[in-house]
Design a protein around this motif. Sequence first.
Motif, PDB file in Angstrom:
ATOM      1  N   GLU A 292       0.971  -1.082  -0.108  1.00 54.59           N
ATOM      2  CA  GLU A 292       0.146   0.140  -0.078  1.00 54.59           C
ATOM      3  C   GLU A 292       0.869   1.207  -0.002  1.00 54.59           C
ATOM      4  OE1 GLU A 292      -3.024   2.354   3.033  1.00 54.59           O
ATOM      5  OE2 GLU A 292      -2.667   0.380   3.490  1.00 54.59           O
ATOM      6  N   ARG A 293       0.812   2.169  -1.006  1.00 54.00           N
ATOM      7  CA  ARG A 293       1.761   3.132  -1.250  1.00 54.00           C
ATOM      8  C   ARG A 293       1.315   4.640  -0.733  1.00 54.00           C
ATOM      9  NH1 ARG A 293       2.397  -0.506  -5.314  1.00 54.00           N
ATOM     10  NH2 ARG A 293       4.072  -0.825  -6.274  1.00 54.00           N
ATOM     11  N   ASN A 294       2.021   5.167   0.115  1.00 56.51           N
ATOM     12  CA  ASN A 294       1.731   6.637   0.463  1.00 56.51           C
ATOM     13  C   ASN A 294       2.424   7.500  -0.275  1.00 56.51           C
ATOM     14  OD1 ASN A 294       0.818   8.682   1.998  1.00 56.51           O
ATOM     15  ND2 ASN A 294       2.212   8.406   3.625  1.00 56.51           N
ATOM     16  N   LEU A 295       2.222   8.049  -1.525  1.00 55.69           N
ATOM     17  CA  LEU A 295       2.784   8.827  -2.316  1.00 55.69           C
ATOM     18  C   LEU A 295       3.049  10.352  -1.659  1.00 55.69           C
ATOM     19  CD1 LEU A 295       1.220   7.960  -5.591  1.00 55.69           C
ATOM     20  CD2 LEU A 295       3.104   6.943  -4.622  1.00 55.69           C
ATOM     21  N   MET A 296       4.430  10.523  -1.544  1.00 52.03           N
ATOM     22  CA  MET A 296       4.818  11.732  -1.128  1.00 52.03           C
ATOM     23  C   MET A 296       5.821  12.650  -1.800  1.00 52.03           C
ATOM     24  SD  MET A 296       5.477  10.157   3.050  1.00 52.03           S
ATOM     25  CE  MET A 296       5.703  11.913   3.739  1.00 52.03           C
ATOM     26  N   PRO A 297       5.813  14.061  -1.530  1.00 51.27           N
ATOM     27  CA  PRO A 297       6.823  14.767  -2.383  1.00 51.27           C
ATOM     28  C   PRO A 297       8.321  14.495  -1.874  1.00 51.27           C
ATOM     29  CG  PRO A 297       5.867  16.279  -0.554  1.00 51.27           C
ATOM     30  CD  PRO A 297       5.095  14.743  -0.620  1.00 51.27           C
ATOM     31  N   MET A 298       9.188  14.927  -2.746  1.00 47.78           N
ATOM     32  CA  MET A 298      10.456  14.811  -2.835  1.00 47.78           C
ATOM     33  C   MET A 298      10.839  15.220  -1.321  1.00 47.78           C
ATOM     34  SD  MET A 298      13.437  13.708  -4.233  1.00 47.78           S
ATOM     35  CE  MET A 298      13.700  13.947  -5.922  1.00 47.78           C
ATOM     36  N   GLN A 299      11.996  14.606  -0.405  1.00 48.33           N
ATOM     37  CA  GLN A 299      12.375  14.989   0.645  1.00 48.33           C
ATOM     38  C   GLN A 299      13.699  16.072   0.390  1.00 48.33           C
ATOM     39  OE1 GLN A 299      13.288  11.800   3.435  1.00 48.33           O
ATOM     40  NE2 GLN A 299      11.540  12.442   4.472  1.00 48.33           N
ATOM     41  N   ALA A 300      13.855  16.996   1.185  1.00 48.59           N
ATOM     42  CA  ALA A 300      14.838  17.878   1.330  1.00 48.59           C
ATOM     43  C   ALA A 300      16.100  17.122   1.167  1.00 48.59           C
ATOM     44  CB  ALA A 300      14.720  18.770   2.448  1.00 48.59           C
ATOM     45  N   GLY A 301      17.106  17.460   0.319  1.00 41.56           N
ATOM     46  CA  GLY A 301      18.454  17.046   0.465  1.00 41.56           C
ATOM     47  C   GLY A 301      18.559  15.963  -0.457  1.00 41.56           C
ATOM     48  N   ASP A 302      17.459  15.328  -1.143  1.00 41.23           N
ATOM     49  CA  ASP A 302      17.631  14.118  -1.795  1.00 41.23           C
ATOM     50  C   ASP A 302      17.605  14.633  -3.168  1.00 41.23           C
ATOM     51  OD1 ASP A 302      17.477  11.396  -2.098  1.00 41.23           O
ATOM     52  OD2 ASP A 302      15.618  10.936  -1.051  1.00 41.23           O
ATOM     53  N   VAL A 303      18.161  13.397  -4.284  1.00 36.89           N
ATOM     54  CA  VAL A 303      18.178  13.853  -5.642  1.00 36.89           C
ATOM     55  C   VAL A 303      17.147  12.760  -6.470  1.00 36.89           C
ATOM     56  CG1 VAL A 303      20.589  14.764  -5.594  1.00 36.89           C
ATOM     57  CG2 VAL A 303      20.102  12.423  -5.612  1.00 36.89           C
ATOM     58  N   PRO A 304      16.791  13.241  -7.371  1.00 37.25           N
ATOM     59  CA  PRO A 304      15.833  12.041  -8.258  1.00 37.25           C
ATOM     60  C   PRO A 304      16.502  10.934  -8.845  1.00 37.25           C
ATOM     61  CG  PRO A 304      16.189  14.172  -9.449  1.00 37.25           C
ATOM     62  CD  PRO A 304      16.982  14.458  -8.202  1.00 37.25           C
ATOM     63  N   ALA A 305      17.510  10.931  -8.954  1.00 37.68           N
ATOM     64  CA  ALA A 305      18.220   9.953  -9.780  1.00 37.68           C
ATOM     65  C   ALA A 305      19.578   9.723  -9.469  1.00 37.68           C
ATOM     66  CB  ALA A 305      17.993  10.081 -11.423  1.00 37.68           C
ATOM     67  N   THR A 306      20.149   8.506  -9.454  1.00 38.80           N
ATOM     68  CA  THR A 306      21.668   8.193  -9.735  1.00 38.80           C
ATOM     69  C   THR A 306      21.910   7.436 -10.601  1.00 38.80           C
ATOM     70  OG1 THR A 306      21.557   6.413  -7.736  1.00 38.80           O
ATOM     71  CG2 THR A 306      21.861   8.746  -7.028  1.00 38.80           C
ATOM     72  N   TRP A 307      23.217   7.319 -11.344  1.00 40.26           N
ATOM     73  CA  TRP A 307      23.486   6.316 -12.209  1.00 40.26           C
ATOM     74  C   TRP A 307      24.913   6.363 -12.428  1.00 40.26           C
ATOM     75  CZ3 TRP A 307      21.785   6.690 -17.778  1.00 40.26           C
ATOM     76  CH2 TRP A 307      22.464   5.823 -18.751  1.00 40.26           C
ATOM     77  N   ALA A 308      25.793   5.172 -12.089  1.00 42.39           N
ATOM     78  CA  ALA A 308      27.125   5.271 -12.100  1.00 42.39           C
ATOM     79  C   ALA A 308      27.793   4.687 -13.297  1.00 42.39           C
ATOM     80  CB  ALA A 308      27.578   4.302 -11.135  1.00 42.39           C
ATOM     81  N   ASP A 309      28.587   5.337 -13.761  1.00 35.51           N
ATOM     82  CA  ASP A 309      29.481   4.979 -15.106  1.00 35.51           C
ATOM     83  C   ASP A 309      30.597   3.971 -14.137  1.00 35.51           C
ATOM     84  OD1 ASP A 309      31.639   4.684 -16.846  1.00 35.51           O
ATOM     85  OD2 ASP A 309      31.079   6.179 -17.974  1.00 35.51           O
ATOM     86  N   THR A 310      30.830   2.678 -14.491  1.00 33.02           N
ATOM     87  CA  THR A 310      31.828   1.986 -14.048  1.00 33.02           C
ATOM     88  C   THR A 310      32.741   1.599 -14.787  1.00 33.02           C
ATOM     89  OG1 THR A 310      30.586   0.043 -14.339  1.00 33.02           O
ATOM     90  CG2 THR A 310      30.094   1.089 -12.291  1.00 33.02           C
ATOM     91  N   THR A 311      33.102   2.247 -15.767  1.00 37.48           N
ATOM     92  CA  THR A 311      34.270   2.195 -16.559  1.00 37.48           C
ATOM     93  C   THR A 311      35.620   2.013 -16.245  1.00 37.48           C
ATOM     94  OG1 THR A 311      32.918   3.099 -18.646  1.00 37.48           O
ATOM     95  CG2 THR A 311      35.412   2.757 -18.877  1.00 37.48           C
ATOM     96  N   LEU A 312      35.624   3.039 -14.946  1.00 38.70           N
ATOM     97  CA  LEU A 312      37.194   3.279 -14.576  1.00 38.70           C
ATOM     98  C   LEU A 312      37.325   2.004 -13.502  1.00 38.70           C
ATOM     99  CD1 LEU A 312      39.861   4.553 -13.870  1.00 38.70           C
ATOM    100  CD2 LEU A 312      38.311   5.971 -12.074  1.00 38.70           C
ATOM    101  N   LEU A 313      36.199   1.543 -12.958  1.00 39.93           N
ATOM    102  CA  LEU A 313      36.346   0.296 -11.885  1.00 39.93           C
ATOM    103  C   LEU A 313      36.431  -0.875 -12.814  1.00 39.93           C
ATOM    104  CD1 LEU A 313      35.815  -1.279  -9.283  1.00 39.93           C
ATOM    105  CD2 LEU A 313      33.487  -1.448  -9.930  1.00 39.93           C
ATOM    106  N   GLN A 314      36.136  -1.061 -13.903  1.00 40.93           N
ATOM    107  CA  GLN A 314      36.331  -2.121 -14.882  1.00 40.93           C
ATOM    108  C   GLN A 314      37.862  -2.093 -15.428  1.00 40.93           C
ATOM    109  OE1 GLN A 314      32.878  -3.204 -17.678  1.00 40.93           O
ATOM    110  NE2 GLN A 314      32.063  -1.513 -16.903  1.00 40.93           N
ATOM    111  N   SER A 315      38.346  -0.989 -15.675  1.00 34.22           N
ATOM    112  CA  SER A 315      39.702  -0.604 -16.299  1.00 34.22           C
ATOM    113  C   SER A 315      40.732  -1.182 -15.341  1.00 34.22           C
ATOM    114  CB  SER A 315      39.801   0.508 -16.924  1.00 34.22           C
ATOM    115  OG  SER A 315      39.924   1.520 -15.921  1.00 34.22           O
ATOM    116  N   LEU A 316      40.140  -0.914 -14.039  1.00 32.60           N
ATOM    117  CA  LEU A 316      41.407  -1.024 -12.942  1.00 32.60           C
ATOM    118  C   LEU A 316      41.273  -2.532 -12.490  1.00 32.60           C
ATOM    119  CD1 LEU A 316      40.676   2.089 -10.875  1.00 32.60           C
ATOM    120  CD2 LEU A 316      42.606   1.637 -12.044  1.00 32.60           C
TER     121      LEU A 316
END
Length: 342
Positions: A292-316
């Motif tokens: 059961e979802r209680n839909l709420m607005p964004m919280q202060a300090g939060d960000v809408p998305a994250t997404w890592a480029d892991t090319t460096l990790l793979q190369s190392l």
Amino acid sequence: MSAALPPRTALVTGSSGFIGFHLCRRLLDEGWRVVGLDNLSDYYEVSLKERRQAMLAQNAGFSVVNDSVETSGLMMRLFEEHRPDVVVHLAAQAGVRYSIENPRSYLESNIVGTFEILEAARAFPPAHMLLASTSSAYGANTEMPYREVMKADHQMSFYAATKKATEAMAHSYAHLFGLPVTMFRFFTVYGPWGRPDMALFKFTKAILEGRPIDVYNFGDMKRDFTYVTDLVEAIRLLIDAVPVRPADGVVAEGDSLSPVAPWRVVNIGNSEPVQLTDYIAAIEAATGRVAERNLMPMQAGDVPATWADTTLLQSLTGYHPKTRVPEGVKAFVDWYRDYYQV
């Protein structure tokens, strides 16, 4: 017949925390001697940390000090006594939202604690120091995926600001004293023995108890969910990828290596952003219940998305995290049911 080499020694701060526990287990299984440090803070249920610590203590190669990383002189004494080959600094006051309520705890644990470690390393240099930062350091950046060479100047929470500050502090010590440092930027880590303040734990608990879940930004959020054993594998491989200051100051394109220090920052993520609603669907599938979802607005300090480029990790390291969300969520829910006898 040559004598066997003595085991390497790792000092792991935050050893009874979620990630620290899994990393210590991995190193102990590999034959390392592990010195843990954890203050068993009451930020979330202490019994969970005590249980993790008790499991680690069953291995003769593990010893632990229950104190705070920011305690004046403590790190200096531990470095002098144990002379660690490798230091993995995971101890921190975590959580974006709590940093709005209690910012001083972040100043003391994250800034002062990191300073104590850097001073100890200056006196008794390890072969490699690996310090936890966060994907939150990317702050207001909207270009994705996040790459380590991007500017990251606009942190959105005090938690993120303290973590970005530790990156700069560690760089200065790497430059001045030749200390090899790798900074990790973690992306939404989850899995068994996870933190009760994080979404997966809170959602699973609420769904199994028949209570609604709070879904921020009305569910329009994406996270690069990273399974904990994938994260630990990446850390373990990075331990042996010691940064070296480039003699000519020239750094390869895409590498975050400093031109003036043996210092580097590395993303550890799954490089696959997942919609929050899909994450919730995976929890529903694993629990066999509908949320059961209680839909709420964004919280202060939060960000809408994250997404890592892991090319460096793979190369190392040659490694790329690979656990998919349905598989990882099911492993957590199975652990949760077993641990809490649900």
